[in-house]
Design a protein around this motif. Structure first.
Motif, mmCIF file in Angstrom:
data_model
loop_
_atom_site.group_PDB
_atom_site.id
_atom_site.type_symbol
_atom_site.label_atom_id
_atom_site.label_comp_id
_atom_site.label_asym_id
_atom_site.label_seq_id
_atom_site.Cartn_x
_atom_site.Cartn_y
_atom_site.Cartn_z
ATOM 1 N N THR A 1 -0.543 -17.995 3.078
ATOM 2 C CA THR A 1 -1.765 -18.783 3.132
ATOM 3 C C THR A 1 -2.940 -17.855 2.906
ATOM 4 O O THR A 1 -2.958 -16.737 3.419
ATOM 5 C CB THR A 1 -1.914 -19.438 4.522
ATOM 6 N N THR A 2 -3.909 -18.318 2.142
ATOM 7 C CA THR A 2 -5.083 -17.495 1.871
ATOM 8 C C THR A 2 -6.335 -18.363 1.829
ATOM 9 O O THR A 2 -6.246 -19.591 1.800
ATOM 10 C CB THR A 2 -4.908 -16.731 0.536
ATOM 11 N N VAL A 3 -7.466 -17.711 1.821
ATOM 12 C CA VAL A 3 -8.737 -18.410 1.641
ATOM 13 C C VAL A 3 -9.030 -18.433 0.142
ATOM 14 O O VAL A 3 -8.298 -17.857 -0.653
ATOM 15 C CB VAL A 3 -9.877 -17.724 2.429
ATOM 16 N N ALA A 4 -10.100 -19.093 -0.249
ATOM 17 C CA ALA A 4 -10.405 -19.277 -1.669
ATOM 18 C C ALA A 4 -10.532 -17.960 -2.433
ATOM 19 O O ALA A 4 -10.212 -17.896 -3.615
ATOM 20 C CB ALA A 4 -11.676 -20.107 -1.818
ATOM 21 N N GLU A 5 -10.986 -16.909 -1.796
ATOM 22 C CA GLU A 5 -11.175 -15.624 -2.478
ATOM 23 C C GLU A 5 -9.870 -14.867 -2.695
ATOM 24 O O GLU A 5 -9.830 -13.890 -3.425
ATOM 25 C CB GLU A 5 -12.139 -14.725 -1.679
ATOM 26 N N GLY A 6 -8.794 -15.238 -2.027
ATOM 27 C CA GLY A 6 -7.504 -14.561 -2.189
ATOM 28 C C GLY A 6 -7.219 -13.493 -1.158
ATOM 29 O O GLY A 6 -6.117 -12.981 -1.083
ATOM 30 N N ASP B 1 1.773 -18.668 -2.229
ATOM 31 C CA ASP B 1 3.156 -18.504 -2.661
ATOM 32 C C ASP B 1 4.088 -19.052 -1.593
ATOM 33 O O ASP B 1 3.759 -19.045 -0.406
ATOM 34 C CB ASP B 1 3.469 -17.024 -2.910
ATOM 35 N N VAL B 2 5.250 -19.540 -2.042
ATOM 36 C CA VAL B 2 6.276 -20.068 -1.141
ATOM 37 C C VAL B 2 7.611 -19.489 -1.576
ATOM 38 O O VAL B 2 7.935 -19.495 -2.759
ATOM 39 C CB VAL B 2 6.344 -21.620 -1.194
ATOM 40 N N LEU B 3 8.374 -18.976 -0.638
ATOM 41 C CA LEU B 3 9.705 -18.442 -0.898
ATOM 42 C C LEU B 3 10.689 -19.220 -0.035
ATOM 43 O O LEU B 3 10.600 -19.193 1.195
ATOM 44 C CB LEU B 3 9.763 -16.952 -0.558
ATOM 45 N N ALA C 1 -3.227 -11.767 -1.600
ATOM 46 C CA ALA C 1 -2.057 -12.628 -1.389
ATOM 47 C C ALA C 1 -0.923 -12.307 -2.353
ATOM 48 O O ALA C 1 0.252 -12.398 -1.990
ATOM 49 C CB ALA C 1 -2.471 -14.090 -1.522
ATOM 50 N N ALA C 2 -1.245 -11.914 -3.583
ATOM 51 C CA ALA C 2 -0.197 -11.583 -4.557
ATOM 52 C C ALA C 2 0.619 -10.380 -4.090
ATOM 53 O O ALA C 2 1.841 -10.336 -4.273
ATOM 54 C CB ALA C 2 -0.821 -11.310 -5.919
ATOM 55 N N THR C 3 -0.030 -9.414 -3.464
ATOM 56 C CA THR C 3 0.672 -8.235 -2.950
ATOM 57 C C THR C 3 1.613 -8.620 -1.814
ATOM 58 O O THR C 3 2.753 -8.157 -1.755
ATOM 59 C CB THR C 3 -0.355 -7.196 -2.445
ATOM 60 N N VAL C 4 1.160 -9.484 -0.937
ATOM 61 C CA VAL C 4 1.986 -9.918 0.191
ATOM 62 C C VAL C 4 3.141 -10.785 -0.305
ATOM 63 O O VAL C 4 4.263 -10.694 0.207
ATOM 64 C CB VAL C 4 1.125 -10.661 1.234
ATOM 65 N N ALA C 5 2.901 -11.605 -1.317
ATOM 66 C CA ALA C 5 3.972 -12.443 -1.877
ATOM 67 C C ALA C 5 5.069 -11.577 -2.484
ATOM 68 O O ALA C 5 6.262 -11.843 -2.298
ATOM 69 C CB ALA C 5 3.400 -13.395 -2.919
#
Length: 192
Positions: free
Chosen positions: A27-32, A62-64, A97-101
Motif C-alpha cells: 500500500t502506498t500514498v499517491a506519491e509512491g 502491488d499484490v503477490l 513501493a516498486a522496491t518493496v514489491a
C-alpha cells in the motif's frame, strides 16, 4: 501504477478465497513513498479497513498471491525484518513501493522456493485467458472399444452394432443390426 481492486469483486476473488489463497500487498500514498506491507486472505476487506483509518488516499501498488495464509504472513514478517531500518512511525516504510514489491517477490522465492506465486498482473492475465475459453459441455472421449469398433466398421472387419469381429453379416444374438437384431425386426415389422 496503482492496481484496480474491482477484479477481486468478480468470480476471480471468490475463487481465490474459496481455495484459501492469501496475498502480500504493498500500500502506498499517491506519491509512491512511503509504503506499507500487509497480508490478507480477503484483500477487499483489508484495503477497506486501511482506507477507513487513513487520512490520505491509499493506493495498492502491488499484490503477490500465495497458496496459503501462513506463507503470506511469513513473507510479510520477513520483509519487516529485512527492511526494519527503513521503518517510520505507524509501520510505514520510507522506500519506493516498486522496491518493496521486488523485495516481496524475492523473499517469496527465498522462503518458499518451490511454491508457485502470482502477481496481480499474472493472475488477471491468466484469469482473462481462462474466461476467453469457450464454456460448455465437453464431449467425453469414446471408450477404447467404441473407437476400435468405429475404426473396424470403416474397414468392414467389425460389427458396429456389437463391436465383434465379423466376416460379412453379424449373427450375434444381441446385435442390433444383425439379421435377427432389432433393426431387422423393425424392418420386418415383427418388433414389439
Amino acid at each position: 501504477m496503482a492496481i484496480d481492486l474491482e477484479a477481486y469483486r468478480s468470480a476471480m476473488g471468490s475463487a481465490l478465497r474459496s481455495q484459501g489463497y492469501a496475498c502480500v500487498f504493498i500500500t502506498t500514498v499517491a506519491e509512491g513513498s512511503p509504503c506499507r506491507v500487509n497480508y490478507a486472505t480477503d484483500i477487499m476487506g483489508a484495503v477497506k479497513r486501511l482506507r477507513r483509518t487513513s487520512p490520505v488516499q491509499l493506493l495498492i501498488q502491488d499484490v503477490l498471491w500465495l497458496p496459503d495464509r501462513g506463507m503470506a504472513m511469513m513473507i510479510a514478517d520477513n520483509l519487516r525484518d529485512n527492511l526494519g531500518r527503513h521503518y517510520t512511525a505507524g509501520g510505514w516504510l520510507n522506500l519506493p513501493a516498486a522496491t518493496v514489491a521486488e523485495a516481496a517477490r524475492s523473499a517469496a522465492v527465498r522462503r518458499h522456493p518451490g511454491v508457485v506465486t502470482f502477481t496481480h498482473a499474472e493472475l488477471t492475465a491468466r484469469w482473462a485467458h481462462e474466461a476467453e475459453k469457450p464454456r460448455g459441455r465437453k464431449r467425453a472421449r469414446p471408450s477404447k472399444s467404441a473407437r476400435m469398433a468405429a475404426q473396424a466398421a470403416k474397414s468392414g472387419a467389425w460389427c458396429p452394432g456389437c463391436s465383434r469381429e465379423v466376416s460379412g453379416v453379424c449373427h450375434h444374438f444381441n446385435c442390433a443390426i444383425g439379421p435377427n437384431g432389432l433393426d431387422a425386426q423393425i424392418a420386418r415389422g415383427s418388433a414389439a
